[in-house]
Design an enzyme around this catalytic site. Structure first.
Site, short mmCIF file in Angstrom:
data_model
loop_
_atom_site.label_atom_id
_atom_site.label_comp_id
_atom_site.label_asym_id
_atom_site.label_seq_id
_atom_site.Cartn_x
_atom_site.Cartn_y
_atom_site.Cartn_z
N ARG A 59 0.85 -1.20 0.00
CA ARG A 59 0.00 0.00 0.00
C ARG A 59 0.88 1.24 0.00
O ARG A 59 0.59 2.23 -0.64
CB ARG A 59 -0.96 0.01 1.19
CG ARG A 59 -1.66 1.37 1.32
CD ARG A 59 -2.90 1.43 2.20
NE ARG A 59 -2.92 0.54 3.33
CZ ARG A 59 -2.20 0.67 4.44
NH1 ARG A 59 -1.37 1.69 4.58
NH2 ARG A 59 -2.30 -0.21 5.41
N TYR A 111 -14.42 18.45 -15.78
CA TYR A 111 -14.91 17.08 -15.91
C TYR A 111 -16.05 16.86 -14.89
O TYR A 111 -15.95 17.30 -13.74
CB TYR A 111 -13.75 16.12 -15.64
CG TYR A 111 -14.12 14.67 -15.66
CD1 TYR A 111 -14.43 14.02 -16.86
CD2 TYR A 111 -14.15 13.93 -14.48
CE1 TYR A 111 -14.77 12.68 -16.87
CE2 TYR A 111 -14.48 12.58 -14.49
CZ TYR A 111 -14.80 11.97 -15.69
OH TYR A 111 -15.13 10.64 -15.69
N ASP A 183 -5.12 19.55 -14.47
CA ASP A 183 -5.56 18.23 -14.95
C ASP A 183 -5.15 18.16 -16.42
O ASP A 183 -5.74 18.82 -17.27
CB ASP A 183 -7.09 18.11 -14.77
CG ASP A 183 -7.62 16.73 -15.20
OD1 ASP A 183 -6.96 16.07 -16.03
OD2 ASP A 183 -8.69 16.34 -14.71
N LYS A 208 -7.04 7.34 -19.61
CA LYS A 208 -7.22 7.87 -20.96
C LYS A 208 -5.97 7.64 -21.81
O LYS A 208 -5.60 6.51 -22.02
CB LYS A 208 -7.64 9.34 -20.86
CG LYS A 208 -8.71 9.62 -19.79
CD LYS A 208 -10.07 9.03 -20.11
CE LYS A 208 -11.03 9.04 -18.93
NZ LYS A 208 -11.24 10.35 -18.29
C1 LIG Z 1 -11.77 10.73 -17.00
C2 LIG Z 1 -11.32 11.99 -16.42
C3 LIG Z 1 -11.16 12.13 -15.02
C4 LIG Z 1 -11.51 11.02 -14.06
O1 LIG Z 1 -10.65 9.94 -14.22
P1 LIG Z 1 -11.06 8.42 -13.81
O2 LIG Z 1 -9.81 7.67 -14.14
O3 LIG Z 1 -12.23 8.05 -14.67
O4 LIG Z 1 -11.39 8.42 -12.37
C5 LIG Z 1 -10.71 13.35 -14.55
N1 LIG Z 1 -10.41 14.37 -15.37
C6 LIG Z 1 -10.56 14.28 -16.72
C7 LIG Z 1 -10.22 15.44 -17.58
C8 LIG Z 1 -11.02 13.09 -17.28
O5 LIG Z 1 -11.18 13.01 -18.61
#
Ligand SMILES: *Cc1c(COP(=O)(O)O)cnc(C)c1O
Length: 393
Positions: A59, A111, A183, A208
């Site tokens: 962890r 998001y 982000d 992604k």
């Molecule tokens: C998908 C996404 C998230 C969340 O990510 P998860 O891996 O689905 O928890 C946050 N910010 C952006 C811009 C995203 O496209």
């Protein structure tokens, strides 16, 4: 570690492609395995009860996760990386740096999951939260007058690909000592490096582009300052949100080809945008690569490319439901960044929770379609959209 590996690490000129292709190669001391084996072990033996080994419990740290953390940190130019179980876990992790009464600023078109989490944390009293249009200087003036502790940036935004000026936000934040968190999910470090533009922390949903194979949900926090990185690593262990070893292995495997994938996807997106822009069944295209796009100049300055996502607002006489249902190669689904091309209708899918009036105010028309371009041949994608459009008018 081999001498070659050390040479690469010492060079400050290493390009992201080289980081992806060399990360952890030569690190397996047991057999010289090129691909680092997956360490599924939970716990690790101590030589004696006095000296804590490098790894003791997975962890806290795990060799597979560590390898991914170092790769991602190097890609973003960070001192420290923390790999967590999802993008949302990453967005939640940074909130450990604020307390009740602290003001956090987030984009009004962030998001959906981020909006939900931050609104819930605000309601709960964890911190104060304000959502603003970060492309509006007057709105930024007003919110920075309130001395925020943290600013979250997400650029380009979804689904209108609005572009926020990262350097401008950073200079405003410096004046009041606010931490700037970007982000960077939509562009990845291949096309945008927020730490180089002055941000303190970068967040990724590695789900992604970084993993890119639509088979792992994961997240990462990359921190410019080593001490702040250690603090976040401490919180990740403390709250138990660190990522799994197998997921780290798969994500690293996916990230080896990050640049090749994204540049190919971007090139196809550009061709599709060009084709649709001259079609009279399309009202407007939202893509920062178009000179007509409001954020084009900023994007040109702060991005190395315009990415592989775009949205199109189709003419009123186009039945977008027919359009989507007639596409053969594009799949109707949420998410982005994988090998496969996706389409989604924000009004009925990602943004269905918004009131119709609020959607209209935000510029999300009912005929707006978002495209996330995959790795299929561009000619097949062009043909697919053409044939589906014929059936939708
Ligand atoms: C998908 C996404 C998230 C969340 O990510 P998860 O891996 O689905 O928890 C946050 N910010 C952006 C811009 C995203 O496209």
């Amino acid at each position: 570690m081999s001498e070659d590996k050390e040479l690469v690490e010492q060079s400050s000129l290493v390009q992201p492609e080289t980081v992806c292709a060399t990360a952890s190669v030569g690190e397996d001391n047991n057999h010289g395995a090129i691909s680092l084996p997956i360490y599924m072990a939970v716990n690790y033996a101590w030589d004696n009860p006095r000296e804590k080994p490098l790894h003791d419990y997975s962890r806290r740290t795990n060799p597979s996760r560590d390898a991914l953390e170092r790769m991602l940190a190097e890609l973003e130019g960070a001192a420290k990386g923390v790999v967590v179980s999802s993008g949302m876990a990453a967005l939640n992790l940074v909130l450990n740096l604020v307390k009740p009464g602290d003001l956090v600023v987030a984009p009004h078109d962030c998001y959906g999951g981020t909006h939900r989490l931050y609104t819930a944390r605000h309601k709960q009293g964890h911190c104060d939260m304000v959502f603003v249009d970060q492309t509006d200087p007057a709105a930024l003036d007003a919110v920075f007058a309130r001395s925020p502790k943290m600013v979250i940036i997400e650029t380009p935004s979804n689904p209108l690909l609005r572009v926020t000026d990262i350097a401008d936000i950073v200079s405003r934040a410096r004046k009041c000592g606010a931490l700037v968190v970007a982000d960077n999910t939509f562009l990845s470090p291949i096309l945008q490096q927020p730490l180089n533009l002055g941000c303190d922390i970068v967040i990724h949903s590695t789900t992604k582009y970084i993993n890119g194979h639509s088979d792992v949900v994961g997240g990462a926090v990359l921190v410019r300052d080593a001490e702040l990185g250690e603090e976040l690593q401490w919180w990740a262990n403390c709250t138990g949100v660190t990522g799994a070893a197998f997921d780290a292995f798969l994500t690293m495997r996916g990230a080896r080809s990050l640049s090749a994938r994204l540049l190919q996807q971007q090139s196809s997106a550009g061709a599709l945008v060009e084709r649709l822009a001259s079609d009279n069944r399309v009202k407007q295209i939202f893509y920062p690569g178009l000179t007509s796009h409001k954020g084009h100049d900023i994007a040109k300055r702060q991005q190395k490319g315009f990415g592989a996502l775009f949205s199109a607002e189709f003419a009123d006489d186009v039945d977008v439901y027919e359009l989507l249902e007639n596409l053969k190669i594009f799949t109707i689904a949420e998410s982005l960044g994988g090998f496969e091309s996706l389409v989604c209708l924000p009004a009925s899918m990602t943004h269905a929770g918004m009131a119709p009036e609020a959607r209209k105010t935000a510029g999300l028309g009912d005929n707006l379609v978002r495209f996330a371009i995959g790795l299929e041949h561009v000619d097949d994608l062009l043909e697919d959209i053409s044939q589906a459009l014929e059936k939708a008018v």
